[in-house]
Motif scaffolding. Structure first.
Motif, PDB file in Angstrom:
ATOM      1  N   GLY A 193      -4.767   3.002   5.912  1.00 15.30           N
ATOM      2  CA  GLY A 193      -4.729   4.442   5.152  1.00 15.30           C
ATOM      3  C   GLY A 193      -4.688   4.053   3.219  1.00 15.30           C
ATOM      4  N   ALA A 194      -3.854   3.152   3.327  1.00 14.29           N
ATOM      5  CA  ALA A 194      -3.827   2.655   1.795  1.00 14.29           C
ATOM      6  C   ALA A 194      -5.209   2.187   1.160  1.00 14.29           C
ATOM      7  CB  ALA A 194      -3.603   1.719   1.807  1.00 14.29           C
ATOM      8  N   ALA A 195      -6.272   1.338   2.049  1.00 11.08           N
ATOM      9  CA  ALA A 195      -7.229   1.434   1.078  1.00 11.08           C
ATOM     10  C   ALA A 195      -8.375   2.804   0.913  1.00 11.08           C
ATOM     11  CB  ALA A 195      -7.876   0.717   2.321  1.00 11.08           C
ATOM     12  N   ALA A 196      -8.480   4.014   2.342  1.00 13.19           N
ATOM     13  CA  ALA A 196      -8.516   4.934   1.567  1.00 13.19           C
ATOM     14  C   ALA A 196      -8.083   5.405   1.216  1.00 13.19           C
ATOM     15  CB  ALA A 196      -8.853   5.636   3.118  1.00 13.19           C
ATOM     16  N   ALA A 197      -7.048   5.551   0.674  1.00 10.08           N
ATOM     17  CA  ALA A 197      -5.918   6.132  -0.282  1.00 10.08           C
ATOM     18  C   ALA A 197      -6.654   6.081  -1.679  1.00 10.08           C
ATOM     19  CB  ALA A 197      -4.868   6.170  -0.443  1.00 10.08           C
ATOM     20  N   LEU A 198      -6.700   4.041  -1.880  1.00  6.77           N
ATOM     21  CA  LEU A 198      -7.273   3.515  -3.031  1.00  6.77           C
ATOM     22  C   LEU A 198      -8.787   3.966  -3.387  1.00  6.77           C
ATOM     23  CD1 LEU A 198      -7.011   0.669  -5.283  1.00  6.77           C
ATOM     24  CD2 LEU A 198      -8.199  -0.446  -3.538  1.00  6.77           C
ATOM     25  N   ALA A 199      -9.808   4.356  -2.631  1.00  7.63           N
ATOM     26  CA  ALA A 199     -10.911   4.619  -3.064  1.00  7.63           C
ATOM     27  C   ALA A 199     -10.979   6.070  -3.261  1.00  7.63           C
ATOM     28  CB  ALA A 199     -12.117   4.064  -1.286  1.00  7.63           C
ATOM     29  N   GLY A 241       1.261  -0.950   0.026  1.00  7.91           N
ATOM     30  CA  GLY A 241       0.207  -0.231  -0.180  1.00  7.91           C
ATOM     31  C   GLY A 241       0.938   1.342  -0.259  1.00  7.91           C
ATOM     32  N   VAL A 242       2.494   1.027  -0.336  1.00  5.61           N
ATOM     33  CA  VAL A 242       2.903   2.452   0.284  1.00  5.61           C
ATOM     34  C   VAL A 242       2.775   3.375  -0.936  1.00  5.61           C
ATOM     35  CG1 VAL A 242       4.562   1.527   1.609  1.00  5.61           C
ATOM     36  CG2 VAL A 242       5.114   0.841  -0.538  1.00  5.61           C
ATOM     37  N   GLY A 243       2.398   2.662  -2.343  1.00  7.78           N
ATOM     38  CA  GLY A 243       2.699   3.423  -3.397  1.00  7.78           C
ATOM     39  C   GLY A 243       0.780   4.213  -3.344  1.00  7.78           C
ATOM     40  N   LEU A 244       0.023   3.744  -2.960  1.00  6.99           N
ATOM     41  CA  LEU A 244      -0.804   4.669  -2.714  1.00  6.99           C
ATOM     42  C   LEU A 244      -0.770   5.417  -1.875  1.00  6.99           C
ATOM     43  CD1 LEU A 244      -3.316   1.364  -2.624  1.00  6.99           C
ATOM     44  CD2 LEU A 244      -3.346   3.119  -4.468  1.00  6.99           C
ATOM     45  N   LEU A 245       0.285   5.396  -1.040  1.00  9.12           N
ATOM     46  CA  LEU A 245       0.444   6.640  -0.067  1.00  9.12           C
ATOM     47  C   LEU A 245       1.673   8.192  -0.520  1.00  9.12           C
ATOM     48  CD1 LEU A 245       0.304   4.356   3.415  1.00  9.12           C
ATOM     49  CD2 LEU A 245      -1.650   5.852   2.360  1.00  9.12           C
ATOM     50  N   ASN A 246       2.353   7.796  -1.484  1.00  7.84           N
ATOM     51  CA  ASN A 246       2.686   7.931  -1.344  1.00  7.84           C
ATOM     52  C   ASN A 246       2.056   8.473  -2.560  1.00  7.84           C
ATOM     53  OD1 ASN A 246       5.095   6.449  -0.565  1.00  7.84           O
ATOM     54  ND2 ASN A 246       5.957   5.194  -1.472  1.00  7.84           N
ATOM     55  N   ASN A 247       1.591   8.563  -3.921  1.00  4.35           N
ATOM     56  CA  ASN A 247       0.821   9.499  -4.382  1.00  4.35           C
ATOM     57  C   ASN A 247      -0.204  10.168  -4.451  1.00  4.35           C
ATOM     58  OD1 ASN A 247       0.714   9.096  -7.745  1.00  4.35           O
ATOM     59  ND2 ASN A 247      -1.359   8.437  -6.799  1.00  4.35           N
ATOM     60  N   ARG A 248      -0.840   9.651  -2.360  1.00  5.80           N
ATOM     61  CA  ARG A 248      -1.481  10.505  -2.216  1.00  5.80           C
ATOM     62  C   ARG A 248      -0.612  11.565  -1.201  1.00  5.80           C
ATOM     63  NH1 ARG A 248      -6.546   9.257   1.011  1.00  5.80           N
ATOM     64  NH2 ARG A 248      -7.880  10.941   0.797  1.00  5.80           N
ATOM     65  N   LEU A 305      -6.299  -3.787  -8.624  1.00  6.38           N
ATOM     66  CA  LEU A 305      -5.015  -2.810  -8.135  1.00  6.38           C
ATOM     67  C   LEU A 305      -4.404  -2.408  -7.138  1.00  6.38           C
ATOM     68  CD1 LEU A 305      -7.567  -0.070  -9.599  1.00  6.38           C
ATOM     69  CD2 LEU A 305      -5.975  -0.537 -10.701  1.00  6.38           C
ATOM     70  N   LEU A 306      -5.554  -2.915  -5.514  1.00  7.66           N
ATOM     71  CA  LEU A 306      -4.346  -2.707  -4.909  1.00  7.66           C
ATOM     72  C   LEU A 306      -3.349  -4.012  -4.825  1.00  7.66           C
ATOM     73  CD1 LEU A 306      -3.672  -1.647  -2.189  1.00  7.66           C
ATOM     74  CD2 LEU A 306      -5.322  -3.177  -0.984  1.00  7.66           C
ATOM     75  N   LEU A 307      -3.276  -4.912  -5.173  1.00  3.04           N
ATOM     76  CA  LEU A 307      -2.657  -6.370  -5.271  1.00  3.04           C
ATOM     77  C   LEU A 307      -1.284  -6.062  -6.463  1.00  3.04           C
ATOM     78  CD1 LEU A 307      -4.624  -9.030  -4.939  1.00  3.04           C
ATOM     79  CD2 LEU A 307      -3.286  -8.307  -2.899  1.00  3.04           C
ATOM     80  N   ALA A 308      -1.986  -5.365  -7.041  1.00 13.22           N
ATOM     81  CA  ALA A 308      -0.406  -4.615  -8.645  1.00 13.22           C
ATOM     82  C   ALA A 308      -0.002  -3.011  -7.850  1.00 13.22           C
ATOM     83  CB  ALA A 308      -1.735  -4.187  -9.543  1.00 13.22           C
ATOM     84  N   ASP A 309      -0.657  -2.700  -6.657  1.00 13.48           N
ATOM     85  CA  ASP A 309       0.351  -1.161  -6.255  1.00 13.48           C
ATOM     86  C   ASP A 309       1.561  -1.845  -6.352  1.00 13.48           C
ATOM     87  OD1 ASP A 309       0.072   1.510  -5.150  1.00 13.48           O
ATOM     88  OD2 ASP A 309       0.205   0.459  -3.314  1.00 13.48           O
ATOM     89  N   ALA A 310       2.228  -0.442  -7.079  1.00 12.47           N
ATOM     90  CA  ALA A 310       3.735  -0.414  -6.572  1.00 12.47           C
ATOM     91  C   ALA A 310       4.457   0.393  -6.101  1.00 12.47           C
ATOM     92  CB  ALA A 310       3.987   0.882  -8.476  1.00 12.47           C
ATOM     93  N   GLN A 311       5.069  -0.535  -5.698  1.00 10.82           N
ATOM     94  CA  GLN A 311       6.370  -0.776  -4.323  1.00 10.82           C
ATOM     95  C   GLN A 311       7.399   0.097  -4.138  1.00 10.82           C
ATOM     96  OE1 GLN A 311       3.719  -1.373  -1.066  1.00 10.82           O
ATOM     97  NE2 GLN A 311       2.434  -1.174  -2.836  1.00 10.82           N
TER      98      GLN A 311
END
Length: 339
Positions: free
Chosen positions: A261-267, A185-192, A298-304
Motif C-alpha cells: 500500500g505504500a506505493a499507492a499512497a505515494l502515487a 513506507g509507514v510514513g505514507l500509510l500513516n499520513n493516509r 520521496l519514497l526513500l526519504a519517507d519519514a518512518q
C-alpha cells in the motif's frame, strides 16, 4: 426544550497532532544547528555522545559494561490509543537495540490535553506502552507528565551493552553490504490514515515489532555499525552514518522492501511535510542514476516511525539493499548513489 449535552464529541487523536509520529521531528539540518553547542564535550567515561548523532548515549561504567541512555516521544501516529502506546514504546526501545544493547528500565513521558481528552484514553496509551515494554522484558517505572494542548507520548529508556560490541554510526567500513530489517513506507500509510481514517494493519504490525531479534542477529554476525530508520527517513539516516564514518553508499532502489500500500499512497500524494524536508536536506548529497525519479527519492526519504535497523554487514534473514563504498572525487563522505 431539549437538554444540550455540554460534552464535545471526541476528536480523532491524529486530528490533534500537527504531524504524526516521527514525522513531527524537528528537521535534521535545523536540529544539528540547535544542538551544535552541546557537541565536543570531553568526559573519560563517555564512549558515544552527541558528535555523530548516534541513537543513544553510551557511558562506560566497567571495562565490560556500558550504560545506554535515550528518550523518544511523539504526537499520535494512529487514532487507536492502545496502538499508539505500543508504537511509541517500540520506537523508544529501538534506540537501545540500534546500539547493540538490551533495555533495562523505562519511564513514561506524557503530554496530555486533560480538558479535551479523557484519562480513560490516556490509560489505554500507557497500557499499550506497557504491553510492548513487557514483551521486551523491560519494566516501566514511573515517568513524567505535563498538561499539553497536543497529546504526546514516549519513553526514556536505559539499557546496557558491552563496550566492545556497540553498534555505532561511525563504524561503517567500505566493501560491506547494507541490510535493512523492516520495509519502509509507514510514513505514507500513516499520513493516509491521518487524512482518511483508513487503518493499515500492516503498518501497525511493522511499527509495533521490536528490533530486538534483528539487533541480536547483527551482533551474532559480527556487525559493528548500525542505526535505526526513523523520522529522517532511510536516506537521512544513511547519510548521517556515511558522513560519520567517512564513507559513501550505493542503494539499489529495487531491493528496498516496501510495505503493501505504500506505493499507492505515494502515487495518491499522501506525502508528509517531514518527508519533503528530509529530501530537501539530503538532496545535495545524492547521486541518483538515470531512471531514478522524484517519486523514488520521496519514497526513500519517507519519514518512518519505529522503523527497522539499517545495518552495515549482512544479517541472515534480512534483505541486502546496497553497499558501503570508499570515498572519491565523485562521491565524498556522506554521499549516496542510487541505482
Amino acid at each position: 426544550m431539549s437538554a444540550i449535552d455540554p460534552t464535545p464529541p471526541l476528536r480523532r487523536l491524529t486530528e490533534m497532532a500537527h504531524g504524526g509520529g516521527c514525522a513531527c521531528k524537528i528537521p535534521p539540518g535545523e536540529l544539528e544547528e540547535a544542538v551544535a553547542a552541546l557537541a565536543g564535550q570531553s568526559h573519560d567515561s563517555v564512549i558515544v555522545g552527541l558528535d555523530d548523532g548516534d541513537d543513544a548515549a553510551a557511558v562506560r561504567v566497567r571495562d565490560d559494561l556500558a550504560v545506554l541512555s535515550t528518550a523518544d516521544f511523539f504526537t499520535p501516529v494512529v487514532d487507536d490509543p492502545f496502538d499508539w502506546g505500543r508504537i511509541a514504546a517500540a520506537n523508544a526501545l529501538s534506540d537501545i537495540y540500534a546500539m547493540g544493547g538490551e533495555p533495562v528500565v523505562a519511564i513514561n513521558l506524557v503530554g496530555w490535553p486533560r480538558d479535551v481528552l479523557p484519562y480513560e484514553m490516556l490509560r489505554e496509551v500507557l497500557r499499550g506502552g506497557l504491553a510492548v515494554a513487557q514483551e521486551a522484558g523491560c519494566p516501566v517505572i514511573g515517568g513524567h507528565s505535563v498538561d499539553d494542548p497536543e497529546p504526546k507520548y514516549g519513553m526514556a529508556v536505559t539499557g546496557t551493552a558491552r563496550p566492545d560490541r556497540l553498534l555505532r554510526n561511525d563504524a561503517a567500513v567500505a566493501g560491506l553490504p547494507l541490510t535493512l530489517t523492516k520495509p519502509i513506507g509507514v510514513g505514507l500509510l500513516n499520513n493516509r490514515h491521518k487524512s482518511t481514517g483508513e487503518v493499515f494493519e500492516q503498518a501497525i504490525a511493522s511499527m509495533t515489532a521490536l528490533n530486538a531479534e534483528a539487533s541480536r542477529a547483527a551482533l551474532a554476525a559480527g556487525v559493528r555499525a548500525a542505526t535505526d530508520v526513523t523520522g529522517f527517513g532511510l536516506l537521512g539516516h544513511l547519510h548521517k552514518m556515511m558522513r560519520a564514518s567517512g564513507t559513501t553508499a550505493r542503494i539499489d532502489r529495487a531491493a528496498v522492501p516496501l510495505l503493501e500500500g505504500a506505493a499507492a499512497a505515494l502515487a495518491d500524494g499522501f506525502i508528509s511535510g517531514g518527508t519533503r524536508r528530509n529530501l530537501d536536506w539530503v538532496r545535495p548529497h545524492l547521486a541518483p542514476a538515470d531512471g531514478v525519479g522524484e517519486e523514488d527519492l520521496l519514497l526513500l526519504a519517507d519519514a518512518q516511525t519505529s522503523g527497522g535497523l539499517l545495518v552495515v554487514g549482512e544479517v541472515p534473514g534480512y534483505p541486502v539493499i546496497g553497499e558501503v563504498l570508499a570515498t572519491g572525487a565523485e562521491l565524498p563522505a556522506g554521499a549516496i548513489a542510487i541505482v
